[in-house]
Design an enzyme around this catalytic site. Sequence first.
Site, PDB file in Angstrom:
ATOM      1  NE  ARG A  38    -100.115  96.197 -44.186  1.00  0.00           N
ATOM      2  CZ  ARG A  38    -100.693  95.113 -43.637  1.00  0.00           C
ATOM      3  NH1 ARG A  38    -101.831  95.204 -42.986  1.00  0.00           N
ATOM      4  NH2 ARG A  38    -100.108  93.947 -43.732  1.00  0.00           N
ATOM      5  CE1 TYR A  88    -104.995 119.275 -54.798  1.00  0.00           C
ATOM      6  CE2 TYR A  88    -105.765 117.002 -54.788  1.00  0.00           C
ATOM      7  CZ  TYR A  88    -104.742 117.918 -54.940  1.00  0.00           C
ATOM      8  OH  TYR A  88    -103.490 117.479 -55.239  1.00  0.00           O
ATOM      9  CG  ASP A  90    -109.886 119.404 -48.177  1.00  0.00           C
ATOM     10  OD1 ASP A  90    -109.072 120.022 -47.463  1.00  0.00           O
ATOM     11  OD2 ASP A  90    -109.554 118.756 -49.183  1.00  0.00           O
ATOM     12  CE  LYS A 136    -101.121 119.904 -51.149  1.00  0.00           C
ATOM     13  NZ  LYS A 136    -102.535 119.745 -51.471  1.00  0.00           N
TER      14      LYS A 136
END
Length: 385
Positions: free
Chosen positions: A73, A127, A192, A217
């Site tokens: 992690r 978004y 973004d 994406k």
Amino acid sequence: MTTHAETPLAGSAHSWNTRAVHAGKDDLAALGLHAPPIDLSTTYPSYDVVGEAERLDEFAAGHDDGGPPVYGRVANPTVRRFENALAELEGAEAAVAFASGMAALSACLLAQVAAGKPEVVGIRPMYGTTDHLLESGLLGNTVRWVTPDEAASAITDRTGLVVVESPANPTLTEVDLRALADACGTAPLLVDNTFATPVLQRPLTLGASLVLHSATKYLGGHGDVMGGVIACSEEFARSLRQVRFMTGAMLHPMAGYELLRGLATLPVRVRAASATAAELARRLAQHPRVTRVHYPSVGGAMVSFETSADPVALVSAVRLITPAVSLGSVDSLIQHPASLTHRIMDEVARKDAGISPDLVRLSVGLEDAEDLWQDLTTALTHAAR
Ligand SMILES: *Cc1c(COP(=O)(O)O)cnc(C)c1O
């Protein structure tokens, strides 16, 4: 057309295109390897308990010494390769990868709320889920929605993030990022850059502090991997690693591998799909059932258009293109933002953000332009009302 992609990258003998292929892999040949190794370890052996405890303290404070990560992690060697490559391609000191784009944004918000800077200044549209997260205040933030011109007057000494997307989802509206960065002063501007990708736009060179990608994406590019990443200063990266260590939204090593592989073809994919998208945008503008076309000046593989046909019927009538949310894959996708991706927004906010009920969003893939055009025009005819 020459773009910054063909010019040498700062601090490198090679062009940006070349680095897209090699970044994150420079040590492989010396290791006797060709493809990057996938390290699936969740834990790492340690025989020096005292030394390991000290390293863990450093990791918990957000430092990453590049050595064995102690625990999966905390960091991962395969994920680090992707982070280093993306940082280089965005011109950043560092990058921190997460399990999704939303996890990456959440980490930025948590870091800033924890630092006593809970105010977000947001520029719509963006978004749908980003809008929803900011608006909900779920992570302890407040939000003030402004136009780019109003940003400077909305910023206070408690502003943790100014959030903008350019080109924005789903209208492809562009914001002058350099002017906005100037208006932000010392408040961190988060851009973004999912739609433009670093092939077409590198926001840090325009004055932004943080670049966010939904790596799901274009960076992945094949519709088969979820991920998110923030490119930023090493100082901000330390806060993000601290948040990631505590909240656990680590990118999976397999995803790290796939995203690194995706970067190598990012320039050719984005340029090829952009050329097709620009051609479709030109043709759509002439089509009798298309009332308005949105295509960004920076280019890109997204085209949005408003239609006098029934947009829902249109999206259902395509056969080659897939009716689906998401974007940035090798195959073309189409969707109706008002019913899907931006449904979660309040209706008035959606209207104010310029998201018309007639708007259709197309993510152009690598198919032949003529085949896509045929599918679109047939669907437009079927959907006439
Ligand atoms: C998809 C997307 C996100 C969210 O990313 P996930 O990987 O789905 O969490 C954020 N911003 C933009 C522009 C997106 O397209």
